[in-house]
Write a protein that holds these residues in place. Structure first.
Motif, PDB file in Angstrom:
ATOM      1  N   GLN A 154     -12.398  -1.517   2.095  1.00 16.41           N
ATOM      2  CA  GLN A 154     -12.878  -2.801   1.581  1.00 16.41           C
ATOM      3  C   GLN A 154     -12.383  -3.964   2.434  1.00 16.41           C
ATOM      4  N   ARG A 155     -11.137  -3.899   2.833  1.00 20.22           N
ATOM      5  CA  ARG A 155     -10.598  -4.977   3.671  1.00 20.22           C
ATOM      6  C   ARG A 155     -11.305  -5.024   5.022  1.00 20.22           C
ATOM      7  N   GLU A 210      -5.476   5.711  -3.412  1.00 22.10           N
ATOM      8  CA  GLU A 210      -6.265   4.487  -3.419  1.00 22.10           C
ATOM      9  C   GLU A 210      -6.381   3.837  -2.041  1.00 22.10           C
ATOM     10  N   THR A 269      -9.880   3.626  -0.033  1.00 24.10           N
ATOM     11  CA  THR A 269     -10.836   2.670  -0.580  1.00 24.10           C
ATOM     12  C   THR A 269     -10.423   1.233  -0.274  1.00 24.10           C
ATOM     13  N   GLU A 270      -9.124   0.960  -0.423  1.00 28.31           N
ATOM     14  CA  GLU A 270      -8.663  -0.418  -0.240  1.00 28.31           C
ATOM     15  C   GLU A 270      -8.784  -0.863   1.218  1.00 28.31           C
ATOM     16  N   LEU A 297       0.806  -1.216   0.000  1.00 32.40           N
ATOM     17  CA  LEU A 297       0.000   0.000   0.000  1.00 32.40           C
ATOM     18  C   LEU A 297       0.843   1.272   0.000  1.00 32.40           C
TER      19      LEU A 297
END
Length: 607
Positions: free
Chosen positions: A226-227, A219, A222-223, A213
């Motif tokens: 989601q995780r 980004e 968002t990532e 990361l």
């Protein structure tokens, strides 16, 4: 880096407390406002979680008046460094680290260790090349070259050989990054949302350290979101299984890269789809949801350890300290036991320690009494820490009595012990606590067992019968030769409410012996006699001396022999004689197998 114990000074009611252990678990007990929450917050300050305010500083007290707040507040811990941390810093395996705040100054971490007496050799990495060159010339050093790194290397090597002093100094950054993590589950009014955020924050910190990361600023929000949603889905499923009346359970993590992990609001609904407003629901529902979150956290901690163990060349996992502030409040007895099961599961992980502030005797009974810290306020309103210092059976009872009194119990044994062991007299009363602890690895009290010495056979039976009538769990332990006593006939035992097969232990009978003393080997008796009641010079007790008395009243014959042949001292009686033998035992295997089996059955009965 593992925190072993900590002390505090000038923090709220903690004018000065010392050596609070960080165990698996540590139990903080005491009156309301006795300082339990202050101790937990002091721990958070040490680990960099709590932001100190002026209100946290202790009021200074002078004779006859109260002054202003203290100018210095600190919390100090004793830490154990792993091999990699020792190699990286050159420090020893045990290190004192404190976080200190002088009035008007920001807090800073320091460690206590040796450093050059010449202050010019401190913090060499901060000096410019010219300053380094001047010191090299002054100390007549010969660096490998003219570069700054060469000068710094020469001065660093010289600093190690220069005269040293022991003092507090700044903690290296690499150790600051290895300080234990703190997961704090709040007090009796904690909201489920807060519990969810605490649980998921551990995942969030892990993902921020993910190398994949790095550099992906646009980004990353968002990532990570989601995780976290995947982790939250697992958590929601667990809550639904734990609280079946809530069919709809949903967590929506909100992540801000700059502000960190912001929120994770919890939404639940009933079977008919009606949403539930947790802010207006009962405390019991909120606490049970929080309980489900804590239970899920145990799985998270276990998985993180397995992941770390699978990496080659990894350092030891960072210690995680889980803190609970009165976790059993608003929970019924069954859910209180679930809390203790969660705590035990977390404590079983090598890298996890747990600290619990509680009034619950259920939680207090579930640990070794030596890991219970009793907090009380002195007459001056300052917190005093009381630890178990006397590990004798009487000392444990006294300490337990203080704790029971603090939580409003008077007849502590009758009210909270889970099993009662009734014995005949002083011999068993003195020796069985030592033998049980050697065999089982914990005191009788920590196993929830109350020992009663009843003076004679009739007293033991009367006590056992009384407890059985009051629906208490009882074990009667008497010598095998007591079968001939009229009080212990089968019909009398049954009439008293005892099951002769499961609630009565006949000491020695399984091995063909009549009494407790016969269970110990002749060699053990010889060792005890040579240790406590030696014969005249050049004469040793042997196993054969004691073997000669097998077959009649073994204890009486041995006592007579020792009294007649010992040079200076001899036992005062049977109880003193057996106690002398028991004090010479050192391992679990030294305890006779019949007693080990009886103790295991007794512990199972208590649980």
């Amino acid at each position: 880096m593992y925190l072993i114990r900590f002390s505090a000074c000038g923090f709220r009611s903690l004018a000065r407390i010392e050596d609070v252990p960080v165990s698996s678990p540590t139990i903080l007990a005491g009156h309301n406002d006795g300082g339990k929450s202050a101790v937990l917050t002091a721990l958070a300050f040490l680990l960099g979680i709590h932001r100190l305010t002026d209100e946290d500083r202790t009021y200074e007290q002078t004779e006859g008046s109260v002054g202003g707040r203290c100018a210095r507040t600190w919390v100090e811990g004793t830490f154990r460094l792993d091999a990699a941390e020792q190699a990286a810093t050159g420090l020893s395996s045990t290190l004192r680290i404190r976080r200190i705040s002088e009035q008007g100054q920001p807090p800073q971490w320091q460690y206590f260790g040796s450093r050059p007496a010449d202050s010019r050799l401190h913090d060499l990495t901060r000096l410019l090349k010219g300053e380094l060159a001047e010191l090299v010339a002054e100390f007549s050093l010969s660096p490998a070259g003219p570069l700054k790194d060469d000068l710094l290397q020469a001065l660093t090597a010289y600093a190690v050989t220069a005269p040293q002093v022991e003092q507090w100094q700044p903690l290296p950054k690499e150790l600051q990054e290895r300080l234990p993590r703190l997961l704090s589950f709040g007090g009796k009014d904690e909201k489920p949302d807060d519990a969810v955020r605490t649980a998921l924050s551990s995942c969030y910190e892990t993902y921020l350290e993910d190398e994949t990361l790095q550099g992906r600023v646009r980004e990353i929000e968002t990532e990570i979101t989601q995780r976290l949603e995947k982790e939250a889905d697992s958590l929601c499923q667990h809550i639904r299984r734990h609280c079946r009346e809530f069919v709809g359970v949903q967590v929506k993590p909100e992540v801000s890269f700059k502000g960190g992990f912001k929120r994770a609001p919890l939404e639940v609904s009933k079977a008919d789809g009606e949403p539930v407003d947790l802010t207006r629901s009962g405390q019991g529902s909120n606490r049970r949801i929080a309980l489900a979150v804590w239970e899920w956290t145990s799985n998270l901690l276990e998985n993180s350890e397995l992941a770390a163990a699978g990496e080659e060349g990894h350092a030891e996992p960072t210690q995680t300290i889980v803190v609970y502030d009165e976790p059993d409040t608003h929970l019924d007895y069954r859910h209180q036991r679930t809390v203790m099961d969660i705590i035990r599961k977390q404590c079983a992980l090598p890298h996890v320690s747990v600290v619990v502030a509680t009034h619950s005797m259920n939680l207090i009974d579930g640990v070794d009494i030596a890991d219970v810290v009793h907090l009380r306020l002195s007459d001056s309103g300052r917190t005093i820490v009381e630890r178990l210092m006397d590990e004798s059976h009487e000392g444990i009872d006294f300490h337990l009595g203080q704790i029971a009194s603090a939580v409003g119990l008077r007849n502590s044994v009758l009210l909270h012990e889970r099993c009662f062991l009734a014995v005949e007299g002083p011999t068993e009363q003195q020796c069985l606590p030592l033998l049980f602890r050697l065999s089982q690895g914990l005191p009788l009290q920590a196993a929830g067992i109350a020992l009663w010495a009843c003076g004679n056979n009739e007293g033991a039976l009367h006590l056992a019968g009384y407890l059985v009538k009051n629906r208490r769990t009882v074990m009667l332990m008497v010598d095998a030769d007591s079968r001939t006593n009229k009080h212990f006939r089968t019909e009398r035992l049954i009439k008293a409410g005892l099951d002769p097969d499961t609630q009565v232990t006949w000491i020695g009978e399984a091995d063909g012996f009549n009494e407790l003393e016969e269970l110990f080997t002749d060699a053990q008796w010889a060792t005890a006699a040579n240790t406590h009641w030696p014969r005249p010079a050049d004469t040793q007790w042997t196993a054969e001396d004691f073997a000669a008395h097998r077959g009649g009243k073994f204890s009486a014959r041995v006592l007579t022999m020792i009294k007649e042949q010992a040079e200076h001292t001899s036992p005062d009686g049977k109880d003193d004689m057996l106690y002398g033998l028991v004090t010479t035992l050192t391992t679990r295997e030294d305890v006779p197998a019949q007693l080990r089996d009886a103790f295991s059955d007794l512990q199972a009965l208590a649980s």
